[in-house]
Design a protein around this motif. Sequence first.
Motif, PDB file in Angstrom:
ATOM      1  N   PHE A 149      22.499  10.928   3.769  1.00  0.00           N
ATOM      2  CA  PHE A 149      22.903  12.286   3.250  1.00  0.00           C
ATOM      3  C   PHE A 149      24.138  12.566   3.977  1.00  0.00           C
ATOM      4  CE2 PHE A 149      18.313  11.674   2.916  1.00  0.00           C
ATOM      5  CZ  PHE A 149      17.995  12.667   1.840  1.00  0.00           C
ATOM      6  N   ASP A 150      24.783  13.538   3.280  1.00  0.00           N
ATOM      7  CA  ASP A 150      26.036  14.001   4.044  1.00  0.00           C
ATOM      8  C   ASP A 150      25.802  14.882   5.331  1.00  0.00           C
ATOM      9  OD1 ASP A 150      27.922  12.466   2.767  1.00  0.00           O
ATOM     10  OD2 ASP A 150      27.918  13.858   0.623  1.00  0.00           O
ATOM     11  N   ASP A 151      24.810  15.744   5.117  1.00  0.00           N
ATOM     12  CA  ASP A 151      24.501  16.846   5.905  1.00  0.00           C
ATOM     13  C   ASP A 151      23.305  16.607   7.042  1.00  0.00           C
ATOM     14  OD1 ASP A 151      22.559  16.748   4.046  1.00  0.00           O
ATOM     15  OD2 ASP A 151      22.943  18.824   3.468  1.00  0.00           O
ATOM     16  N   LEU A 152      23.017  15.243   7.227  1.00  0.00           N
ATOM     17  CA  LEU A 152      21.869  14.977   7.973  1.00  0.00           C
ATOM     18  C   LEU A 152      22.590  15.108   9.406  1.00  0.00           C
ATOM     19  CD1 LEU A 152      19.139  13.821   8.535  1.00  0.00           C
ATOM     20  CD2 LEU A 152      20.238  11.505   8.755  1.00  0.00           C
ATOM     21  N   PRO A 153      21.809  15.870  10.338  1.00  0.00           N
ATOM     22  CA  PRO A 153      22.359  16.061  11.703  1.00  0.00           C
ATOM     23  C   PRO A 153      22.330  14.646  12.325  1.00  0.00           C
ATOM     24  CG  PRO A 153      20.509  17.449  11.210  1.00  0.00           C
ATOM     25  CD  PRO A 153      20.602  16.971  10.024  1.00  0.00           C
ATOM     26  N   GLU A 154      23.342  14.450  13.139  1.00  0.00           N
ATOM     27  CA  GLU A 154      23.822  13.254  13.819  1.00  0.00           C
ATOM     28  C   GLU A 154      22.478  12.815  14.746  1.00  0.00           C
ATOM     29  OE1 GLU A 154      26.249  11.204  13.914  1.00  0.00           O
ATOM     30  OE2 GLU A 154      27.881  12.402  12.828  1.00  0.00           O
ATOM     31  N   ALA A 155      21.713  13.648  15.208  1.00  0.00           N
ATOM     32  CA  ALA A 155      20.610  13.243  16.157  1.00  0.00           C
ATOM     33  C   ALA A 155      19.480  12.586  15.298  1.00  0.00           C
ATOM     34  CB  ALA A 155      20.026  14.575  16.833  1.00  0.00           C
ATOM     35  N   LYS A 266       6.804  26.594   8.079  1.00  0.00           N
ATOM     36  CA  LYS A 266       7.577  25.729   8.353  1.00  0.00           C
ATOM     37  C   LYS A 266       7.189  24.988   9.811  1.00  0.00           C
ATOM     38  CE  LYS A 266      11.734  27.903  10.233  1.00  0.00           C
ATOM     39  NZ  LYS A 266      11.545  27.822  11.626  1.00  0.00           N
ATOM     40  N   ARG A 267       7.901  23.832  10.358  1.00  0.00           N
ATOM     41  CA  ARG A 267       7.833  23.384  11.802  1.00  0.00           C
ATOM     42  C   ARG A 267       9.298  22.821  11.777  1.00  0.00           C
ATOM     43  NH1 ARG A 267       3.780  25.885  11.374  1.00  0.00           N
ATOM     44  NH2 ARG A 267       1.836  25.367  11.758  1.00  0.00           N
ATOM     45  N   THR A 268       9.712  22.979  12.945  1.00  0.00           N
ATOM     46  CA  THR A 268      10.946  22.735  13.365  1.00  0.00           C
ATOM     47  C   THR A 268      11.137  21.540  14.508  1.00  0.00           C
ATOM     48  OG1 THR A 268      12.185  24.770  12.912  1.00  0.00           O
ATOM     49  CG2 THR A 268      13.490  23.285  14.147  1.00  0.00           C
ATOM     50  N   LEU A 269      11.874  20.302  14.022  1.00  0.00           N
ATOM     51  CA  LEU A 269      12.017  19.202  14.981  1.00  0.00           C
ATOM     52  C   LEU A 269      13.267  19.408  15.738  1.00  0.00           C
ATOM     53  CD1 LEU A 269      10.267  16.621  12.752  1.00  0.00           C
ATOM     54  CD2 LEU A 269       9.195  17.975  14.458  1.00  0.00           C
ATOM     55  N   LYS A 275      18.534  20.677  14.674  1.00  0.00           N
ATOM     56  CA  LYS A 275      17.214  20.679  13.860  1.00  0.00           C
ATOM     57  C   LYS A 275      17.232  20.162  12.383  1.00  0.00           C
ATOM     58  CE  LYS A 275      17.282  25.419  15.703  1.00  0.00           C
ATOM     59  NZ  LYS A 275      17.082  27.003  15.387  1.00  0.00           N
ATOM     60  N   LEU A 276      15.665  19.687  12.354  1.00  0.00           N
ATOM     61  CA  LEU A 276      15.399  19.307  10.860  1.00  0.00           C
ATOM     62  C   LEU A 276      13.812  20.099  10.782  1.00  0.00           C
ATOM     63  CD1 LEU A 276      15.095  15.731   9.622  1.00  0.00           C
ATOM     64  CD2 LEU A 276      13.096  17.318   9.553  1.00  0.00           C
ATOM     65  N   GLY A 306      22.549  25.620   5.584  1.00  0.00           N
ATOM     66  CA  GLY A 306      23.405  24.361   6.231  1.00  0.00           C
ATOM     67  C   GLY A 306      22.513  23.498   6.954  1.00  0.00           C
ATOM     68  N   GLU A 307      21.124  24.277   7.135  1.00  0.00           N
ATOM     69  CA  GLU A 307      20.333  23.199   7.932  1.00  0.00           C
ATOM     70  C   GLU A 307      19.543  22.082   7.067  1.00  0.00           C
ATOM     71  OE1 GLU A 307      18.867  26.031  11.505  1.00  0.00           O
ATOM     72  OE2 GLU A 307      17.842  26.156   9.531  1.00  0.00           O
ATOM     73  N   PHE A 308      18.773  21.043   7.540  1.00  0.00           N
ATOM     74  CA  PHE A 308      18.317  20.017   6.853  1.00  0.00           C
ATOM     75  C   PHE A 308      17.017  20.196   6.652  1.00  0.00           C
ATOM     76  CE2 PHE A 308      16.896  15.960   5.769  1.00  0.00           C
ATOM     77  CZ  PHE A 308      17.765  15.392   5.144  1.00  0.00           C
ATOM     78  N   ASN A 309      16.410  20.152   5.559  1.00  0.00           N
ATOM     79  CA  ASN A 309      15.275  20.507   5.136  1.00  0.00           C
ATOM     80  C   ASN A 309      14.219  19.554   4.478  1.00  0.00           C
ATOM     81  OD1 ASN A 309      15.191  23.394   6.059  1.00  0.00           O
ATOM     82  ND2 ASN A 309      16.710  23.501   4.509  1.00  0.00           N
ATOM     83  N   ILE A 310      13.046  19.090   4.780  1.00  0.00           N
ATOM     84  CA  ILE A 310      12.082  18.199   4.064  1.00  0.00           C
ATOM     85  C   ILE A 310      11.042  19.141   3.544  1.00  0.00           C
ATOM     86  CG2 ILE A 310      10.683  16.071   4.439  1.00  0.00           C
ATOM     87  CD1 ILE A 310      12.749  15.234   6.328  1.00  0.00           C
ATOM     88  N   LEU A 311      10.631  19.088   2.366  1.00  0.00           N
ATOM     89  CA  LEU A 311       9.681  20.057   1.765  1.00  0.00           C
ATOM     90  C   LEU A 311       8.240  18.973   1.386  1.00  0.00           C
ATOM     91  CD1 LEU A 311       8.441  22.905   0.422  1.00  0.00           C
ATOM     92  CD2 LEU A 311       9.620  21.880  -1.669  1.00  0.00           C
TER      93      LEU A 311
END
Length: 428
Positions: A149-155, A266-269, A275-276, A306-311
């Motif tokens: 993914f291009d927009d996956l947070p580096e962490a 939702k839950r945020t990691l 954040k994911l 702009g945040e990364f989301n898994i549904l």
Amino acid sequence: MLRFLIPIVLVLILELYTFFSIRALTNNKFILIGFWIFTVVVYAVFFYQMNLAQREGRFSLSTGYAIALALTALVPKLFIFAILFTEDLYRLFAYFQHNGMTVGEAIPSRRKFISQLALGIAAIPFAGFLYGIFQGRYNYRVIKHTMFFDDLPEAFDGYKLTQISDIHSGSFDNKEKIEYAVDLINEQKSDVILFTGDIVNAIAEEMDPWIDTFKRLEAKDGLFSILGNHDYGYYAYRDQKDIDENHQKIEKVHEAIGFDLLLNDKRTLERNGEKLHILGVENWGASRHFPKRGSLREASKDVVDGEFNILLSHDPSHFDYKEMEIRKKEKEDPAVITDEPNVINFEKKIQLTLAGHTHGMQFGIEIPFLNLKWSPAKYRYPRWAGLYEEAGKYLHVNRGFGVLAFPGRVGIWPEITVIELKKREKIA
């Protein structure tokens, strides 16, 4: 009446063709009479169990095995019919082509070789069904995907998740095999475990004997879950009070296992300030037969662009359903009219959707090196197993952990999915 008569006539034709193929090989009265006795017993058991299931409002293990017995006996006969009917067409053609011959001369009695061929070919699906019932349903496969993914947070580069779906604990009958599967899930050492619904067949109590087994599941960032269409009690209860009580019990089952149940939430990691989001919706299915309680808007109300989301959404039709097509198909039944958006057209980007529900119909053919994947499930769910992509959004449909109705799997094996998320490197 006609809708019952036609299947009965078709089944009778299959049975007669099978009987004639056996009679072409032997005139032993015990074998021929035994065939009909066995056939009558199979259908008697099937109809008795189906009637019992209808009265009780849910499937039991005995009902499942009655279905398995009927399918194992019936499906191979389709192959026998196909071969012998083709031969009959040839014989009929020969009769009309040979003017002046008697019927006996033009259409000789059924050839022994053809009957042997038909029975030999029919033995293949017969053996496949037997394997699927006794071994295939526990033939757990770990299927791994690496997704960029291009927009996956580096962490979260290299973040690993395990998806399981459709446990259907009411169909379990082998504690050792289930414990093996749970251990196999833990062996993946994923950062998070995500369960996409249908923990039971109908009632919460089905999970009671298996809670201690599933409590052994562990992942560093936790276990998250949603409900599937079978988790609401609609298949067992008619009274709303009973449905509500079952729902409360289901929530307690998830809690007892250690699942964090997401009900349009939702839950945020977080890692290193990045954040994911794990979004979880209640069941939403395009069919009028399934509950429509899911809400993407509610689950994502605090999500920023702009945040990364898994549904997590149990039914894959939620990903791309088309409202007008549903209305036309269901004749504008009010039960299917909804303002719930599909995932593709939703205003907030959901990079990855995880679903289940289809089981791959527990029957099909998959040969990866030939790129061959087929199941009758595709005619109801175009996206029925594996990874799909549209408009830069991905859907993964898990083939399921357990079984429902038919207590076996033929060619479509139970699945444990492991997905590694990777950040795509930018080309300078």
